[in-house]
Design a protein around this motif. Sequence first.
Motif, short mmCIF file in Angstrom:
data_model
loop_
_atom_site.label_atom_id
_atom_site.label_comp_id
_atom_site.label_asym_id
_atom_site.label_seq_id
_atom_site.Cartn_x
_atom_site.Cartn_y
_atom_site.Cartn_z
N ASP A 184 -89.13 -5.16 -3.78
CA ASP A 184 -87.78 -5.53 -4.17
C ASP A 184 -86.76 -4.59 -3.53
OD1 ASP A 184 -88.51 -7.66 -5.70
OD2 ASP A 184 -88.26 -6.67 -7.64
N GLU A 185 -85.65 -5.19 -3.08
CA GLU A 185 -84.51 -4.45 -2.53
C GLU A 185 -83.23 -5.17 -2.93
OE1 GLU A 185 -86.32 -2.43 1.58
OE2 GLU A 185 -84.94 -4.15 1.72
N LEU A 186 -82.11 -4.44 -2.88
CA LEU A 186 -80.83 -5.04 -3.24
C LEU A 186 -79.74 -4.41 -2.39
CD1 LEU A 186 -79.22 -6.90 -5.21
CD2 LEU A 186 -78.94 -4.88 -6.66
N ASP A 187 -78.94 -5.24 -1.72
CA ASP A 187 -77.80 -4.77 -0.95
C ASP A 187 -76.65 -4.47 -1.91
OD1 ASP A 187 -76.17 -4.52 1.60
OD2 ASP A 187 -75.07 -6.11 0.56
N VAL A 188 -76.06 -3.25 -1.77
CA VAL A 188 -75.02 -2.84 -2.72
C VAL A 188 -73.88 -2.14 -1.98
CG1 VAL A 188 -76.67 -2.56 -4.62
CG2 VAL A 188 -76.09 -0.58 -3.19
N PRO A 189 -72.67 -2.13 -2.57
CA PRO A 189 -71.58 -1.33 -2.02
C PRO A 189 -71.88 0.15 -2.23
CG PRO A 189 -70.79 -2.96 -3.63
CD PRO A 189 -72.26 -2.89 -3.77
N LEU A 190 -71.32 0.99 -1.37
CA LEU A 190 -71.49 2.43 -1.51
C LEU A 190 -70.99 2.91 -2.87
CD1 LEU A 190 -72.10 5.24 -0.23
CD2 LEU A 190 -69.72 5.26 0.55
N GLY A 191 -71.84 3.66 -3.57
CA GLY A 191 -71.42 4.25 -4.83
C GLY A 191 -71.21 3.26 -5.95
N THR A 192 -71.86 2.11 -5.87
CA THR A 192 -71.72 1.13 -6.94
C THR A 192 -72.23 1.68 -8.26
OG1 THR A 192 -72.24 -1.13 -7.63
CG2 THR A 192 -73.98 0.08 -6.57
N TYR A 199 -79.01 -8.60 -23.19
CA TYR A 199 -79.25 -9.91 -23.78
C TYR A 199 -80.21 -10.70 -22.90
CZ TYR A 199 -75.20 -8.22 -26.24
OH TYR A 199 -74.34 -7.42 -26.96
N ASN A 200 -79.99 -10.64 -21.60
CA ASN A 200 -80.94 -11.28 -20.68
C ASN A 200 -82.30 -10.59 -20.76
OD1 ASN A 200 -81.66 -13.01 -18.29
ND2 ASN A 200 -81.92 -11.00 -17.35
N MET A 201 -82.29 -9.27 -20.90
CA MET A 201 -83.54 -8.51 -20.99
C MET A 201 -84.38 -9.01 -22.16
SD MET A 201 -83.91 -4.35 -20.96
CE MET A 201 -83.36 -4.15 -19.25
N TYR A 202 -83.71 -9.36 -23.25
CA TYR A 202 -84.41 -9.93 -24.41
C TYR A 202 -84.78 -11.39 -24.17
CZ TYR A 202 -85.09 -11.93 -29.06
OH TYR A 202 -85.60 -12.61 -30.14
N ASN A 203 -83.85 -12.18 -23.65
CA ASN A 203 -84.04 -13.63 -23.55
C ASN A 203 -85.18 -14.03 -22.62
OD1 ASN A 203 -81.98 -14.22 -25.35
ND2 ASN A 203 -80.42 -14.34 -23.75
N ILE A 204 -85.47 -13.23 -21.59
CA ILE A 204 -86.52 -13.63 -20.63
C ILE A 204 -87.91 -13.15 -21.06
CG2 ILE A 204 -84.90 -13.74 -18.71
CD1 ILE A 204 -85.93 -11.07 -17.72
N LEU A 205 -88.01 -12.50 -22.21
CA LEU A 205 -89.33 -12.09 -22.72
C LEU A 205 -90.11 -13.31 -23.21
CD1 LEU A 205 -88.40 -8.96 -24.88
CD2 LEU A 205 -89.45 -8.94 -22.61
N SER A 206 -91.42 -13.15 -23.27
CA SER A 206 -92.26 -14.16 -23.93
C SER A 206 -91.96 -14.16 -25.43
CB SER A 206 -93.74 -13.83 -23.71
OG SER A 206 -94.09 -12.66 -24.42
N GLU A 207 -92.32 -15.22 -26.11
CA GLU A 207 -92.09 -15.30 -27.56
C GLU A 207 -92.83 -14.17 -28.28
OE1 GLU A 207 -89.86 -17.20 -29.09
OE2 GLU A 207 -89.33 -17.81 -27.05
N GLU A 208 -94.03 -13.83 -27.80
CA GLU A 208 -94.79 -12.75 -28.41
C GLU A 208 -94.06 -11.41 -28.27
OE1 GLU A 208 -99.27 -10.69 -28.11
OE2 GLU A 208 -98.61 -12.20 -26.64
N HIS A 306 -91.58 0.12 -20.16
CA HIS A 306 -91.34 -0.30 -18.78
C HIS A 306 -91.73 -1.75 -18.57
CE1 HIS A 306 -91.91 -0.47 -14.35
NE2 HIS A 306 -90.90 0.36 -14.34
N ARG A 307 -92.85 -2.16 -19.14
CA ARG A 307 -93.29 -3.56 -19.00
C ARG A 307 -92.25 -4.51 -19.61
NH1 ARG A 307 -95.37 -7.41 -22.03
NH2 ARG A 307 -95.61 -6.07 -23.87
N LEU A 308 -91.65 -4.12 -20.72
CA LEU A 308 -90.66 -4.97 -21.38
C LEU A 308 -89.35 -5.04 -20.60
CD1 LEU A 308 -91.20 -3.73 -25.05
CD2 LEU A 308 -91.83 -5.99 -24.17
N GLN A 309 -88.95 -3.93 -19.98
CA GLN A 309 -87.63 -3.86 -19.35
C GLN A 309 -87.62 -4.24 -17.87
OE1 GLN A 309 -86.45 0.26 -20.51
NE2 GLN A 309 -84.81 -0.74 -21.65
N ARG A 310 -88.73 -4.01 -17.17
CA ARG A 310 -88.71 -4.16 -15.72
C ARG A 310 -88.28 -5.54 -15.22
NH1 ARG A 310 -88.27 -5.43 -11.29
NH2 ARG A 310 -89.13 -4.52 -9.35
N PRO A 311 -88.70 -6.65 -15.85
CA PRO A 311 -88.27 -7.96 -15.31
C PRO A 311 -86.75 -8.09 -15.21
CG PRO A 311 -90.07 -8.25 -16.86
CD PRO A 311 -89.67 -6.81 -16.97
#
Length: 368
Positions: A184-192, A199-208, A306-311
């Motif tokens: 994974d890589e991401l193009d960003v402005p200098l000093g972003t 909310y997305n971090m929670y919403n994309i989790l499995s129901e379990e 880390h497993r919960l947050q990384r996605p």
Amino acid sequence: MVGVQSIQVPEKSKVDFGAIITGLDVENLSDEDFELLRDTLYKKSVVVIKSKPDISAKAQYELTRRFDPACESYGHGKTLDAKRSILHPDLKTVPHQPQVQVIGNGFVPSYEGLENITLRHPHHKTFHKTRIPDEDDLAYTRFYRWHIDAALYDLNPPRVTSLLAVSVPKGRRQTVRYDDGTGDELDVPLGTTAFVSGYNMYNILSEEDKEFVRTSKIEYAPHPYIWMSPAKSRPDGLGMLSEGLELAESELPPIEPEKIKIFPMTWKNPVTGELALQIHPSAVRRIHLKDGSVIDDLAKVREIVHRLQRPAISPEYVYPHDWVEGDLVLFNNQGVLHSVVGAFAENEVRIFRQCNLAASTPPVGPDA
């Protein structure tokens, strides 16, 4: 005329938060305009107020405090006095408004009563286990540390943080490397400043996993920024490696057990009622489960978090703000994670002001 619009994101981005507000007089904000700002903030998580770089530190403090009028002190209190804290070198306090901090990069002869100061933009080489080679340093970078602004000992996490861009180096862009085996890589402005939605971090989790995070709590280490100071971060900036380097309790300042913080893993939005997965991954110590048992193996705790947050920090979910002088960005500190990003050349001077205030009450969990 006050205007509100959503931030513009690239076509492949899945960022669904963020708003731009124009026409606000930050120095003389009416109650009506503040209510619009508050409502937008809690619905959009990050608000970019297009303003001017000479907004007074007093106005910045008063606006930040308006989200929680019972709070007074800087979000980390006096913990920065401890020279071993990993936060200590990165901040300068405005003498006449001590709740406001100056951050940035380079030598500044005079600013807000501070004379001949050298600001240091945090670089991953000081905090990560591995580093990008020197020859690639200005072209490539990393997320320094994904975090919530919070002392996580004694004081409650601030509700809102404000960041004002006073002076911004122009031009260059960099590529963020995750360096975690995903490519994974991401193009960003200098000093972003990079943001992701809790909310997305929670919403994309499995129901379990949603059930797990709704019913579990995180216990944070006492004096966490001193405790973690000998340890090193993962290359994606999302938490620490477990090498047994953390300081023993006997090496920390005195610990008052009642000041150790145990918070729900998910925090409720005060306007929408949505749940955000809000964990400061670098400072975690234990997980308290719904049956009353506790996971206290630090390496296991970190792997779970880390497993919960990384996605949710995958490139398509990251909003890297492209700073313009005069941008006053407010973000829901109890609904997003953010990270310093970037590597500056010595002559690239950057001046920002930051304000966050320890909340008068703890974050609200899912059952409140």
